[in-house]
Design a protein around this motif. Sequence first.
Motif, PDB file in Angstrom:
ATOM      1  N   GLU A  32       0.800  -1.103  -0.143  1.00  0.00           N
ATOM      2  CA  GLU A  32       0.126   0.026   0.062  1.00  0.00           C
ATOM      3  C   GLU A  32       0.947   1.322  -0.059  1.00  0.00           C
ATOM      4  O   GLU A  32       2.164   1.109   0.297  1.00  0.00           O
ATOM      5  N   PRO A  33       0.431   2.601  -0.282  1.00  0.00           N
ATOM      6  CA  PRO A  33       1.340   3.669  -0.536  1.00  0.00           C
ATOM      7  C   PRO A  33       1.690   3.988   0.870  1.00  0.00           C
ATOM      8  O   PRO A  33       1.402   3.481   1.864  1.00  0.00           O
ATOM      9  N   GLY A  34       3.043   4.521   0.749  1.00  0.00           N
ATOM     10  CA  GLY A  34       3.793   4.976   1.961  1.00  0.00           C
ATOM     11  C   GLY A  34       4.520   3.589   2.399  1.00  0.00           C
ATOM     12  O   GLY A  34       4.937   3.671   3.820  1.00  0.00           O
ATOM     13  N   THR A  35       4.681   2.705   1.699  1.00  0.00           N
ATOM     14  CA  THR A  35       5.455   1.463   1.925  1.00  0.00           C
ATOM     15  C   THR A  35       4.721   0.869   3.117  1.00  0.00           C
ATOM     16  O   THR A  35       5.484   0.267   4.125  1.00  0.00           O
ATOM     17  N   PHE A  93       2.613  -0.697  14.896  1.00  0.00           N
ATOM     18  CA  PHE A  93       3.154  -1.891  14.005  1.00  0.00           C
ATOM     19  C   PHE A  93       4.156  -0.992  13.318  1.00  0.00           C
ATOM     20  O   PHE A  93       3.771  -0.110  12.769  1.00  0.00           O
ATOM     21  N   ALA A  94       5.021  -1.578  12.797  1.00  0.00           N
ATOM     22  CA  ALA A  94       5.862  -0.888  11.708  1.00  0.00           C
ATOM     23  C   ALA A  94       5.513  -1.285  10.437  1.00  0.00           C
ATOM     24  O   ALA A  94       4.733  -2.211  10.119  1.00  0.00           O
ATOM     25  N   PRO A  95       5.322  -0.184   9.482  1.00  0.00           N
ATOM     26  CA  PRO A  95       4.634  -0.302   8.129  1.00  0.00           C
ATOM     27  C   PRO A  95       5.289  -1.545   7.509  1.00  0.00           C
ATOM     28  O   PRO A  95       4.364  -2.022   6.580  1.00  0.00           O
ATOM     29  N   ALA A 137      15.070   3.915  13.989  1.00  0.00           N
ATOM     30  CA  ALA A 137      16.083   3.355  12.978  1.00  0.00           C
ATOM     31  C   ALA A 137      15.393   2.588  11.629  1.00  0.00           C
ATOM     32  O   ALA A 137      14.172   2.401  11.824  1.00  0.00           O
ATOM     33  N   HIS A 138      16.102   2.171  10.864  1.00  0.00           N
ATOM     34  CA  HIS A 138      15.745   1.248   9.999  1.00  0.00           C
ATOM     35  C   HIS A 138      15.171  -0.048  10.471  1.00  0.00           C
ATOM     36  O   HIS A 138      15.646  -0.569  11.561  1.00  0.00           O
ATOM     37  N   PRO A 188       9.997   3.742   6.049  1.00  0.00           N
ATOM     38  CA  PRO A 188       9.772   4.584   7.161  1.00  0.00           C
ATOM     39  C   PRO A 188      10.835   4.169   8.426  1.00  0.00           C
ATOM     40  O   PRO A 188      10.483   2.697   8.780  1.00  0.00           O
ATOM     41  N   PRO A 189      11.284   4.849   9.102  1.00  0.00           N
ATOM     42  CA  PRO A 189      12.017   4.431  10.433  1.00  0.00           C
ATOM     43  C   PRO A 189      11.193   4.197  11.288  1.00  0.00           C
ATOM     44  O   PRO A 189       9.919   4.428  11.651  1.00  0.00           O
TER      45      PRO A 189
END
Lengths: 387, 480
Positions: free
Chosen positions: A104-107, A216-218, A258-259, A281-282
Amino acid sequence: MPRYSTKTLLIGIFFAWLWGAGLLVFWRGSNQWLTLGGGSVLSAPTPKFDLASLRSGATARQCEVWYNERFGLRNLAVRTDNQIYMTPFGEAPQRTEGTTVIVEPGTWLFEHHYIEHAITPSPRPESELRAAARDIRAAQEKLRKLGIPLLLVVAPSKAEVYPEHISPIRLGGRTPAGVLTSFERLRPFLQEEGVRYYDGPSRFAEWKVAGRPHLFAPTGTHWSYDSTQEVWHDLRALLNPDLRHPIPEWPLRSRDLAHPQRNDRDLLALLHLLNELRPVPPVPFPDIAPQTSVPADQLPRILWIHDSFGYPLIKQLYDGNAAQPSVGLYYFTSAYRLPDRTPINLDISKIRWAEFVKEYDAIVVVWTEIAADTDSWGFFKLLNGQL
Amino acid sequence: MVFSSLIFLYVFLPVFLTSYYLAPIRWRNHVALIGSLLFYAWGEPVFAGVLILSSLCDYGLSHCLANPGKGPAYRRGVLTVGLILNLGLLGYFKYANFFVGQTNGLLAWLGQGSLVWTQIALPIGISFFTFQKISYLVDVYRGTAKPARSFTDFLLFVALFPQLIAGPIIRYHDVAEQIRERAHTADKFLSGLWRFTLGLGKKVLIANQLGAVADLLFKQEIATLPMPYAWTAILCYTFQIYFDFAGYSDMAIGLGRMMGFEFAENFNHPYTARSVTDFWRRWHCSLSTFMRDYLYIPLGGNRGRAWRTGLNLWLVFLASGFWHGASWNFVAWGAYHGTFLSLEKGFRHGRLAHIPAVLSWAFTFLVICCGWVIFRTETIADAGHFLQRMIAFDSWSGVTDRVGLFWPDVISHRATGMLVLAAIVSFIPDTVWTRWGWDQACPTTRWQSAGRIALGTICLLLATASLANQSYNPFIYFRF
């Protein structure tokens, strides 16, 4: 038209390519980039060359599956094809088996299965849900008498927590909030029966309303490594009053953006690309330091029965040196040793639970809300039958 | 073994081509024959015996046919025996299950017990090699070809692996000379390589993508399929079947050229046709030619009255439909095309000829698409329902509740891209392809050479990547 020498060269290159790529099957080497690597699993048995298999054509089929798995350029080829899906088309391939990742958009990445679950009303009869809640309560009661707390931890689904990052066309005009899933229907029965459980979906909904980011991380499918820190605060509060050896707090060295690492990038890894998506996104990464205030023999020994949402919790627990070595039963089918996660040759169906549970200070069962219909893979029923 | 598999591309092909070119010229036919038999026996070794034994019979019969001391009645008798043997074999393996099933249905309707029957497996490519063997016997009977000089030569004609599984249907008199002697040149090899990689690209990169969409939609409940889904399904299938089959023919022609053979073309931009008659001149040309020479003309062709010509055409297409598979749908599909051809024959000099090109093309394409509905569905009733759904202007609301499928799950962006590409490639008129030099065996300019090398390399590499990433890889035409 190419000249004669050029033509010979082209034919030579073609032959060299066929032979080179073909023979790489026999070279495993250390270059994982070319050969195996993420997503490549060797599961095909060695082909049989007996007369019956040869005559039936089974040998041929086995050879093809075997070769496809071991094709020397497999990793590179799969990454290339995935990159073609991603770069011009902005998507990941649909898989008939395994996990399909939705981009989805924005990773923002999602597992297709989780989206599907979030918008599909539960067809489960009410009587079954009520019986499931009773089973959990009965197991908790029997273990309480033995002095062993049993906690059910229900983890939230990313599609339920962040539906705004899913394209409306994927939701088919529905919203996860407007659809009653099995866990949402189970919840009142759990409360009615007085089951002690951690309601991850409700807790995450509260945190989201309160504006807490990075639940949640993207790029991950599980609760973020950062949010599980907060989950542990809640779990300590639920478990420690009943534990002889409480779970200690562990200090953090840092919590910098961070990554994404570990489970925060599991869907990104599953995309299996030549070039990782940009920008990613970090997310905050809590760097845990082992606690030293409580000696090892004063730490609890916890038996874990869990799906993949259990791993981030377990990882933090042992990174923080907050529990004694123990055992995990993944999906209640495969056993492994903690903290090193080495597999154990243990037949779970033959465990004598009345004896087995006595080795532990607590039992924690973890599943995500989409697994509500599995009834903890039959664990509570089995336990009730033996205790 | 299929051409679009890693084991064919990276095991069979290098081993075969290297052995073939390392062998002295006089041994190359033997290498080709051994390779072809291994190729055929790979998946179904038992049926290789059927192929060899039936070929042995035909070889023996052809020498009886060529016996100058025997009269016409004897030769006609021998030909009849040959036809019965070949058609009997085809009938047994391909149609026995169907006829027993139909008989049992009838017996059940009459309240009688059913016939006891064990299902028979279909040898791959039997429809194709049976027609090739029939063409050989008839050619020898007619005197247009001499009998093969040796059994191995004949077996090579029947079993030559590039065309063994799904054609093009090669007629003996077209390749007899090539089996005896053919040139192996770098130009020919590169031309074959180009053609092969192009076909591989068509099959793996386009047809497989579209096939996945078509398969997903055709397995849904047809009676409730929303109109946009029905059109998506049939358009994907229309281009899938073309790129699948034409891709296979390209690969067969290309592999043949790499071995020094020249096979007849099988497709000529069929979706640019302006009539159904025109379509059949461009689609599966080797089958159309076979049907014309070995069935239509013997039936009387167009020598009789108009109604007789129409009937002959219709019968030929009925047979052609049944050749495609043992199912009423294939029969209906043949009858459907036969009807359009017969009608066009009747109206050829009438007003139809004055219809604007765009309209006649669009109408023909629509007729072809509707024909593919009959071809692709499992039953005649399903075909009827599907055609209804194509014109069911119901709303989008509740689509996903009815079908349980969202649009992004139906067709991916990549499949959409391939559908658009397939449409563009299919609709470009053949005059444009000719102007671009696309139809020439060898390039004539440096740009053409560079373009072919680049496109061929891209097709080979991307097809390899795609094959490694997908397990879905059936050829539609394997069941015929």
